[in-house]
Write an enzyme that holds these catalytic residues in place. Sequence first.
Site, short mmCIF file in Angstrom:
data_model
loop_
_atom_site.label_atom_id
_atom_site.label_comp_id
_atom_site.label_asym_id
_atom_site.label_seq_id
_atom_site.Cartn_x
_atom_site.Cartn_y
_atom_site.Cartn_z
N ARG C 95 0.83 -1.21 0.00
CA ARG C 95 0.00 0.00 0.00
C ARG C 95 0.86 1.26 0.00
O ARG C 95 0.47 2.29 -0.55
CB ARG C 95 -0.95 0.00 1.19
CG ARG C 95 -2.01 -1.13 1.18
CD ARG C 95 -2.84 -1.20 -0.05
NE ARG C 95 -3.86 -2.25 -0.02
CZ ARG C 95 -3.66 -3.53 -0.36
NH1 ARG C 95 -2.48 -3.95 -0.77
NH2 ARG C 95 -4.67 -4.39 -0.32
N GLU C 98 1.91 1.72 -3.52
CA GLU C 98 0.78 2.20 -4.31
C GLU C 98 0.58 3.71 -4.11
O GLU C 98 0.22 4.43 -5.04
CB GLU C 98 -0.49 1.43 -3.91
CG GLU C 98 -1.66 1.70 -4.84
CD GLU C 98 -2.86 0.82 -4.50
OE1 GLU C 98 -2.78 -0.40 -4.71
OE2 GLU C 98 -3.87 1.36 -4.00
N SER C 121 15.51 14.72 1.80
CA SER C 121 16.59 13.77 2.12
C SER C 121 16.01 12.51 2.76
O SER C 121 15.11 12.58 3.59
CB SER C 121 17.59 14.42 3.08
OG SER C 121 18.61 13.48 3.40
#
Lengths: 153, 153, 153, 153, 153, 153, 153, 153, 153, 153
Positions: C95, C98, C121
């Site tokens: 997830r 995604e 960073s």
Amino acid sequence: MSDSLRPIMDKQEAGQLVNAQRIRKGRTWAELAQLIDAPEVWAASALLGSFPLPPEAAEKVCAELELGGDVRESLVAQPTRTFDPQLLSDPTIYRLLEVIQVHGPALKELIHEKFDDGIMSAINFRVDVDRREDPAGDRVVITLDGKFLDYNW
Amino acid sequence: MSDSLRPIMDKQEAGQLVNAQRIRKGRTWAELAQLIDAPEVWAASALLGSFPLPPEAAEKVCAELELGGDVRESLVAQPTRTFDPQLLSDPTIYRLLEVIQVHGPALKELIHEKFDDGIMSAINFRVDVDRREDPAGDRVVITLDGKFLDYNW
Amino acid sequence: MSDSLRPIMDKQEAGQLVNAQRIRKGRTWAELAQLIDAPEVWAASALLGSFPLPPEAAEKVCAELELGGDVRESLVAQPTRTFDPQLLSDPTIYRLLEVIQVHGPALKELIHEKFDDGIMSAINFRVDVDRREDPAGDRVVITLDGKFLDYNW
Amino acid sequence: MSDSLRPIMDKQEAGQLVNAQRIRKGRTWAELAQLIDAPEVWAASALLGSFPLPPEAAEKVCAELELGGDVRESLVAQPTRTFDPQLLSDPTIYRLLEVIQVHGPALKELIHEKFDDGIMSAINFRVDVDRREDPAGDRVVITLDGKFLDYNW
Amino acid sequence: MSDSLRPIMDKQEAGQLVNAQRIRKGRTWAELAQLIDAPEVWAASALLGSFPLPPEAAEKVCAELELGGDVRESLVAQPTRTFDPQLLSDPTIYRLLEVIQVHGPALKELIHEKFDDGIMSAINFRVDVDRREDPAGDRVVITLDGKFLDYNW
Amino acid sequence: MSDSLRPIMDKQEAGQLVNAQRIRKGRTWAELAQLIDAPEVWAASALLGSFPLPPEAAEKVCAELELGGDVRESLVAQPTRTFDPQLLSDPTIYRLLEVIQVHGPALKELIHEKFDDGIMSAINFRVDVDRREDPAGDRVVITLDGKFLDYNW
Amino acid sequence: MSDSLRPIMDKQEAGQLVNAQRIRKGRTWAELAQLIDAPEVWAASALLGSFPLPPEAAEKVCAELELGGDVRESLVAQPTRTFDPQLLSDPTIYRLLEVIQVHGPALKELIHEKFDDGIMSAINFRVDVDRREDPAGDRVVITLDGKFLDYNW
Amino acid sequence: MSDSLRPIMDKQEAGQLVNAQRIRKGRTWAELAQLIDAPEVWAASALLGSFPLPPEAAEKVCAELELGGDVRESLVAQPTRTFDPQLLSDPTIYRLLEVIQVHGPALKELIHEKFDDGIMSAINFRVDVDRREDPAGDRVVITLDGKFLDYNW
Amino acid sequence: MSDSLRPIMDKQEAGQLVNAQRIRKGRTWAELAQLIDAPEVWAASALLGSFPLPPEAAEKVCAELELGGDVRESLVAQPTRTFDPQLLSDPTIYRLLEVIQVHGPALKELIHEKFDDGIMSAINFRVDVDRREDPAGDRVVITLDGKFLDYNW
Amino acid sequence: MSDSLRPIMDKQEAGQLVNAQRIRKGRTWAELAQLIDAPEVWAASALLGSFPLPPEAAEKVCAELELGGDVRESLVAQPTRTFDPQLLSDPTIYRLLEVIQVHGPALKELIHEKFDDGIMSAINFRVDVDRREDPAGDRVVITLDGKFLDYNW
């Protein structure tokens, strides 16, 4: 379709046009770098699409190379630094990859030995290419120079 | 199975044993390089498996680190320089790959501008890692230095 | 083979042993983080192999979980942060991937709009996981917090 | 070929046109988000093609940026959220992937410790990007906020 | 090495042992599902490593199949649901992938038509396998049943 | 170039035109399925390019949606059912792949337990999508229904 | 660890043991096929792990080749027909892949011309290998013979 | 741009035009094969781009299908037999790949048993597709027939 | 486990043992080739696992290098010529791949110009490696010599 | 868009135009090589895009084949030697890859035995293709001839 409905010209495409005109007009990258008062590698990277040019630099390059407003608009745009994996098979580029393959573990060990856990920044970073004369055959010297960043929570 | 039926110890495995003993005995790569009178990156690359060591150098290292004959036999063997693609995801190594991605096209252009068609050799080649002090944060300086080879039929 | 000829235990393997003992002894990651006085995510990442532990922290954890010297030696070692691409298919991790896929272009645009050209960073960086109560179902809140680095030649 | 035989304009293509006009007219994503009364990241994601816009929002944006009916038709269409894997090599996006690589196992452990077996939803989900001032350098703060879903047969 | 220094047995490995004993003792998956009072697919998925078993269920299965404490410890552990891509070439599994390939675009269109933008949850989800008698040849009926989740910022 | 020298329009391209006109004319897939007297999933799959339409069905659809002869010619053509792997990253489709990943081994075990060695045919096969009302949130129900084929030399 | 806690021996591993004993005892695949009264290709495929053997056939083969109960248990087990992609680079196998590459489009056209839309079943299927004498050099004749399956909703 | 500056039409593109005209004019592959007096599979492979046609055969096909000189020029050109890996996901083609996966090791064993070390040539080779009537459902019979080549230094 | 239940030793593993003993006993590949009266490349390829050795040659090599019966049994076995793709990153091998990349299209054109449509056989084939003295640096000369096979239906 | 704003024509595209005109005018590669007084393989590689042509050679070829200034400009440009991985599946090229696969380890061993650690240069390199008559069938003889480069720090 109205002119305003064109997307910003792709920065790689703009870079190809810059390069084509550079060749046709007999200019070197060194001359273009001087024109915009920038280091050679940065100038070439930016004109080929890896960095956004300041507007006045884009203006100067487009005037010098007789390139239009679409190219100028593209040169100043924010790049998405995607990457063509096929470029890695070009022998001139491939040798750089081979260096990482053969020496990568040693470079990692020595960076950690000299600096402790962290990395060489690729953002606060410069790189130069030089030709060093050598009676046994001139040499390509590439200097990578980046700020050390330690892991810092 | 008799002792003579063991294959030569894998050079990466030997390199891991060298490194483990190096850490346990508190030696730096710089000290090992000095012991075998070799540049730091070459010494580390060779001890980690990328280059064959001269027999006397392997002997010295194994004596210093109390490593056995199997390690010594492996250190002098001809390497197959295969490559673990997962290593490229280590952040310290990845930044080097990112440099090729972002600056690769410019480096190619400038090598050809300064030398004509050809490559920087990765065989007739050396690389050094240095720490340069800088008030804004010390810097990692990696110098790649290879003979230019022009395409020569 | 003498004891000194063992390589340093792999940090992922050490992490698995830490986790096994943590479960058997009924300790939470939060308790281990408190034991070594470190933020939860950092503590879990370090104990699973992504960061080197300070020797005294490794000592405390190994004492608490009854782990031996090999694990302690591994916990303080410099990690190579390689990556198991199969982990990305675990639904809990997927997830997060995604989210990058669906929102990546927008995050890039907004980072550049708020900060100009550069990156967040991942080295000067921290991340926290929290549970926020919500009558419609509690929520996972993950905060990524990294120093902005502008491209700086 | 009659006009009705054109496919719906690709949502990524529409997003590029939105972005080009946004730049040419000097609008920020924040202003466009305000125009359609939506959170910044959602607005940028939707205008770049990851979400369908409500018709009135698409209307407002197209009026503001002088975009035609084809763009409007595309903005309201249902997206297929495919993904360009090359985008992951852009350094600004790559750092997010690196965070998953380095901290993924710890995030998984802590989500399960705080919530039990399950996932952070990427559907019942929001994400925000903020700039936090810091004397040591301003910071990018990205907050992922998703409903916890437990495995529920 | 003391017993406590073994990692938790890998859940796939535990699943192979469960399956081996199941076969040797002539038990069906249906019988094991009944033993732990769970749906068949969930029971088989959990025993093969995709779900954590409640301790009392793990206890019952290990008693029935004469499996030891290591297997029991593994069965109750939190899974990392990684995936063997080679499994997709097994013809029985491949046909399911082919269904997604051939019908995927239509399934996506109809889910959106019946529910609007969103997904079928794979977490709040169940799946059943049945044999339906048919004079032209019995049929495999697989029912996927997941909560609809709409994109909800 | 004469008209006869155009290739048959690509079936995916024809599917995009069908879908664009369907949206512009406010038709649902259910209505198109009714128009050609076919199950919804088959109708959508066929109109998007996965199955050849009977000529009279193609005729009806093209008349209803005001599509030309090139689209009709393409709709009746034999498909090559190639597959865009990027589609698997669309979250609505990806959840189906995740189901195979998480439950694949259990589905394989149960198919063999209920039917012996063989497969669920993906050719002698149908699939339906339904919306089932549920007070805790409506559910997507996808039924895969294929003839069992035993390995039969 | 008790004997009952061993997993079923991997079917590929069992196949390697069958093959080793077959060679050591000077048996041909043809003789083993005759022993179990099965076609040659099926017998070799099954003994190498692609099909479950009937218990009495496994018994006969293990007696003939002096293989133990673990091999017999494995030979009768249900296979997961995973695939080693490296096998495709073996020249003897690669030529079969090349045939699909060069002739695949034509085979697809002709199957559809002779049978309409559908496939040659790989389940209701047999394959034979023969040597046909030819004065210009003997020929390998491989016959693939599968039931045609038409797409049948 | 002058006509002479067009590249030779891509042979796959020519094949698509041949196929389009074949369909529009109601010709079968069998009829085209008869027209040029060639075996069916060879004729279809050649007309789809895998083999160079003799000029007179190209002439006949182009006359019959009313195709122009560009197609004729392409049909006689030397092919580069590259391969679209996506074609392997078409179910009609995929079943052939599955046969290699499931039976590959057995085919290799039997070729070596019947012929010793070597391969079935894919160059000195023919392949035929036939329909064999069968009361239980007609069958696709594909015969691969290649010269055996032994490794011969 | 009885001795007869060991699989045939993997041919690559046997090759590593041959090579280890060759090095320990100070033998060259040339000497081993002479011992078995075979060309150097064939001898090295066969001893490293790419070809089956005649029994008497295997016998001689094992006697000379003091290798046991397991190695001898493996050396005469039929090879599966699988391939380690990582070997392609070894610089000595990679240069051969680069030659195919850079010159592949030209080699294909010239083979067809000199021989018509077909291939250089890799089965009826030999290859030699020689050192040619040259005042500008000695040269590696690799000669590939294979029978031309024309496409012959 | 003005003429000066065209990029340099892609060298592969120029190569396709050279080849098309070569075929239309009935010229062989050997004749073109003679025209520019260059070895056959080099000439074909350069004209297909792998090497930059000297301006006068490009001039001669374009005059002979009636190609325009855009092709000439492209032929003299510096190549990026990227690589189409699909070309490796063409059988004529694939056999060369198979040779590396089957003989690569032996070639590496023998290069090191004859020359010590290093590589055959692919830059200081030439390759020739010859037809050698042979009563058992003529043979393709490809000679790779590159300078040996030893690893030289």
